[in-house]
Design a protein around this motif. Structure first.
Motif, short mmCIF file in Angstrom:
data_model
loop_
_atom_site.label_atom_id
_atom_site.label_comp_id
_atom_site.label_asym_id
_atom_site.label_seq_id
_atom_site.Cartn_x
_atom_site.Cartn_y
_atom_site.Cartn_z
N LYS A 66 47.21 8.27 -1.30
CA LYS A 66 46.76 7.96 -2.66
C LYS A 66 47.07 6.50 -2.98
CE LYS A 66 46.82 9.51 -7.46
NZ LYS A 66 47.55 10.25 -8.51
N PRO A 67 46.32 5.59 -2.39
CA PRO A 67 46.58 4.16 -2.64
C PRO A 67 46.14 3.76 -4.04
CG PRO A 67 44.61 4.44 -1.29
CD PRO A 67 45.22 5.81 -1.43
N LEU A 68 46.78 2.71 -4.55
CA LEU A 68 46.40 2.16 -5.85
C LEU A 68 45.00 1.58 -5.76
CD1 LEU A 68 47.54 1.32 -8.74
CD2 LEU A 68 47.92 -0.93 -7.69
N LYS A 69 44.14 1.96 -6.72
CA LYS A 69 42.77 1.46 -6.75
C LYS A 69 42.52 0.66 -8.02
CE LYS A 69 40.97 5.29 -3.95
NZ LYS A 69 40.02 6.43 -3.90
N ARG A 70 41.45 -0.08 -7.98
CA ARG A 70 41.09 -0.91 -9.14
C ARG A 70 40.96 -0.08 -10.41
NH1 ARG A 70 39.34 -2.56 -13.03
NH2 ARG A 70 38.33 -4.52 -13.60
N ASP A 71 40.39 1.12 -10.30
CA ASP A 71 40.19 1.98 -11.47
C ASP A 71 41.51 2.39 -12.10
OD1 ASP A 71 37.49 1.78 -11.12
OD2 ASP A 71 37.24 3.77 -10.21
N ASP A 72 42.58 2.47 -11.28
CA ASP A 72 43.89 2.86 -11.81
C ASP A 72 44.45 1.81 -12.76
OD1 ASP A 72 44.13 5.31 -10.29
OD2 ASP A 72 44.47 4.06 -8.52
N LEU A 73 43.92 0.60 -12.70
CA LEU A 73 44.40 -0.49 -13.53
C LEU A 73 43.46 -0.82 -14.69
CD1 LEU A 73 45.51 -2.53 -10.47
CD2 LEU A 73 47.07 -2.03 -12.35
N GLN A 74 42.36 -0.08 -14.80
CA GLN A 74 41.36 -0.40 -15.82
C GLN A 74 41.91 -0.25 -17.23
OE1 GLN A 74 38.20 -1.72 -15.26
NE2 GLN A 74 38.48 -2.11 -17.45
N ASP A 75 42.72 0.79 -17.47
CA ASP A 75 43.25 0.97 -18.82
C ASP A 75 44.17 -0.19 -19.20
OD1 ASP A 75 43.61 2.67 -21.24
OD2 ASP A 75 45.70 2.66 -20.57
N PHE A 76 44.97 -0.67 -18.25
CA PHE A 76 45.81 -1.83 -18.52
C PHE A 76 44.95 -3.06 -18.84
CE2 PHE A 76 47.56 -5.80 -16.73
CZ PHE A 76 48.53 -6.04 -17.71
N ILE A 77 43.90 -3.28 -18.05
CA ILE A 77 43.02 -4.44 -18.29
C ILE A 77 42.40 -4.35 -19.68
CG2 ILE A 77 40.89 -5.57 -17.54
CD1 ILE A 77 41.59 -4.63 -14.68
N ASP A 78 41.97 -3.14 -20.06
CA ASP A 78 41.39 -2.96 -21.40
C ASP A 78 42.43 -3.25 -22.48
OD1 ASP A 78 39.03 -2.23 -20.19
OD2 ASP A 78 39.38 -0.07 -20.39
N CYS A 79 43.66 -2.75 -22.28
CA CYS A 79 44.72 -2.98 -23.26
C CYS A 79 45.12 -4.46 -23.33
CB CYS A 79 45.96 -2.14 -22.90
SG CYS A 79 45.78 -0.37 -23.20
N TYR A 80 45.09 -5.13 -22.19
CA TYR A 80 45.46 -6.55 -22.14
C TYR A 80 44.54 -7.39 -23.05
CZ TYR A 80 46.87 -11.04 -20.10
OH TYR A 80 47.35 -12.30 -19.91
N HIS A 81 43.27 -7.03 -23.07
CA HIS A 81 42.30 -7.64 -23.99
C HIS A 81 42.30 -9.16 -23.86
CE1 HIS A 81 39.87 -8.22 -27.61
NE2 HIS A 81 39.69 -6.90 -27.66
N SER A 82 41.89 -9.64 -22.67
CA SER A 82 41.94 -11.08 -22.40
C SER A 82 41.04 -11.89 -23.33
CB SER A 82 41.55 -11.34 -20.94
OG SER A 82 40.23 -10.91 -20.69
N ALA A 83 40.01 -11.25 -23.89
CA ALA A 83 39.12 -11.98 -24.80
C ALA A 83 39.86 -12.46 -26.04
CB ALA A 83 37.94 -11.09 -25.20
N ASN A 84 40.86 -11.69 -26.48
CA ASN A 84 41.68 -12.09 -27.62
C ASN A 84 42.97 -11.28 -27.60
OD1 ASN A 84 42.88 -12.75 -30.06
ND2 ASN A 84 40.97 -12.73 -31.21
N ARG A 85 44.02 -11.86 -27.03
CA ARG A 85 45.29 -11.15 -26.89
C ARG A 85 45.93 -10.80 -28.23
NH1 ARG A 85 49.14 -13.68 -25.34
NH2 ARG A 85 48.51 -15.79 -24.71
N HIS A 86 45.47 -11.42 -29.31
CA HIS A 86 46.08 -11.18 -30.61
C HIS A 86 45.44 -9.98 -31.32
CE1 HIS A 86 48.25 -14.90 -30.09
NE2 HIS A 86 47.12 -15.52 -29.82
N LYS A 87 44.48 -9.33 -30.67
CA LYS A 87 43.86 -8.14 -31.24
C LYS A 87 44.11 -6.93 -30.35
CE LYS A 87 40.20 -10.39 -33.92
NZ LYS A 87 38.74 -10.45 -34.21
N ARG A 88 45.35 -6.75 -29.99
CA ARG A 88 45.74 -5.62 -29.16
C ARG A 88 46.14 -4.42 -30.02
NH1 ARG A 88 49.61 -8.59 -24.63
NH2 ARG A 88 47.93 -9.34 -23.28
#
Length: 497
Positions: free
Chosen positions: A395-417
């Motif tokens: 069960k290796p770590l996959k890109r999809d396993d990190l998608q929720d973190f990427i969404d939460c990170y909200h790189s477009a505007n970190r101040h709207k988390r």
């Protein structure tokens, strides 16, 4: 021959050599030498007609016209001579050795590489082939190469969160085989985001700057970058063969993405006049560091801050001890929170690294002007460890396993988390008031402690137990290594009590 057939051909020959005791790492090195010479030969032909600066006595034609023992003898001569050349040539062939002892199989490898027109292949095909071999080498526990390999899914997530822009510089002070550089390159050349000619030139020649202290790993890194159209055949290498912590600093850069080597001990071994290891010398005396310490990760963290422009951004993989260690660790954390904007921490699950027993995190921070102000307002922490179970094989770590973190990170505007079950905000005052200003924070409950039905599969559970034991053993080794050695007089006095 299509690309899939070529990849399979390369793999099959690798398996043949393994029967002779030639591992993935040795095969990769020989493939690197020969493929580099074949590519140079192709570049020297029309319509390219490029000057490769490879002596005629050492070029591809000098190899492919020989077989058997004459080929083996000439190959050794070529490796030695090219290792003395300047620039990329000397970097690729530095201390090169022939690991294929059967002249017939060496001849077959030369013929196999000669049969293809490598420049006609897409960079993705050449790069994917080489990346595949690098990953296989990392999976081979006997090679020890896993310590230089960061999971590609994690690299992709870190790059997407940092969101690097064209015409900006990227550094990695311990770049291994170049995974972070390739992650940034893939991001900047992704479909739908075309680069103009100036941006393309900058990406190829000026974007990346790295250090890799292990000569063989640096060689693989340079070839990996070259096959992905980064760097030039006859140019200067973008990766220095030096310890970043003691080498001359580069000019500051826009981004640092890195996974510095784990293990607290310095990479230097210094002996005193009696030939014994000088423990006091295993620190880096640098005026630009906040604290002097022998802890390698703390030194890399301090070094990375010095590498960044005042507008620079960093994403760094760090082991748990950096989050809670006292002494110099506490002072460095407090200084980091004060002088930089430390805004995000990703708590990584176990079982995703090739080195066992690793408990790690990704720390995201922005550099700021040293104006005496406190720049960290608070840190958002994402817990991807509690109730998450991964193994490298099943069960290796996959890109999809990190998608929720990427969404939460909200790189477009970190101040709207927005806070979620796994994503929580801790303000500066709360963090600085914690014992030792520890960032080692968890809040989720381990579900398996209350319900045995929630236990992970046996293979995953077994691997997690191994990881925990390995981590404990590593901690004990570090404690033992930090203790002063008992002298013979001490032993004598103890035995007489």
């Amino acid at each position: 021959m299509n690309s899939n057939t070529l990849v399979q051909k390369i793999w099959n020959f690798c398996h043949t050599l393994r029967d002779d005791g030639v591992g993935y790492g040795d095969y990769l090195e020989q493939l690197t030498y020969l493929l580099f010479l074949k590519l140079a030969h192709e570049y020297a032909q029309p319509p390219h007609n490029r000057a490769t600066h490879i002596p005629r006595s050492c070029d591809w034609n000098s190899l492919k016209t020989r077989t058997g023992e004459p080929l083996e003898a000439h190959y050794l001569t070529v490796l030695h001579k090219l290792g003395e050349e300047p620039g990329m040539l000397g970097a690729i062939f530095f201390k090169a050795q022939n690991k294929i002892q059967d002249p017939a199989k060496l001849s077959r490898l030369v013929q196999m590489i000669d049969a293809e027109n490598w420049l006609s292949l897409d960079a993705d095909v050449k790069g994917d082939l080489y990346e595949g071999l690098l990953q296989k080498n990392a999976e081979d526990t006997k090679s020890g190469a896993g310590q230089y390999f960061t999971p590609r899914a994690l690299i992709q997530a870190m790059v997407e969160c940092v969101n690097p822009e064209p015409m900006k510089t990227v550094a990695d002070p311990a770049c291994g085989t170049g995974g972070f550089f390739l992650g940034v390159h893939e991001w900047l050349t992704r479909p739908g985001v075309p680069l103009d000619q100036k941006q393309g030139r900058f990406l190829r020649h000026e974007t990346f700057h790295g250090n890799e202290i292990v000569a063989g790993t640096r060689r693989l890194c340079l070839m990996n970058l070259f096959l992905h159209n980064i760097g030039e055949l006859d140019g200067a290498p973008s990766v220095e063969r030096a310890d970043a912590l003691i080498s001359e600093p580069w000019k500051t850069v826009d981004y640092v993405l890195a996974n510095p080597p784990f293990g607290k001990k310095s990479s230097m071994t210094i002996t005193n006049e009696d030939g014994e290891e000088d423990r006091d010398a295993l620190t880096y005396e640098r005026q630009d560091f906040w604290q002097t310490t022998s802890n390698k990760q703390l030194n890399f963290l301090q070094h990375i801050v010095t590498m960044l422009k005042t507008t620079g951004q960093a994403a760094v993989v760090l082991p748990d001890n950096v989050l809670f260690e006292g002494g110099a660790g506490e002072k460095i954390r407090r200084k980091l929170l004060e002088t930089c904007d430390v805004h995000t921490l990703l708590r990584l699950p176990t079982g995703i690294f090739y080195a066992q027993g690793v408990k790690a995190n990704v720390l995201f921070f922005d550099n700021k002007p040293k104006d005496g102000k406190v720049h960290t307002k608070g840190v958002w922490i994402y817990d991807l460890r509690t109730n998450k179970h991964f193994t490298l094989k099943t069960k290796p770590l996959k890109r999809d396993d990190l998608q929720d973190f990427i969404d939460c990170y909200h790189s477009a505007n970190r101040h709207k988390r927005t806070e979620t079950e796994r994503f929580k905000y801790f303000d500066y005052d709360t963090l600085i008031a914690r014992d030792k200003a520890s960032l080692d924070i968890f809040w989720l409950k381990d579900e398996s402690l209350d319900n045995l039905d929630n236990l992970p599969p046996p293979d995953v559970l077994a691997q997690e137990i191994v990881d925990h034991l390995e981590a404990a053993l590593a901690s004990f080794r570090e404690v033992a290594a930090s203790l002063p050695a008992a002298s013979s007089a001490d032993v004598s006095n103890d035995s007489g009590k």
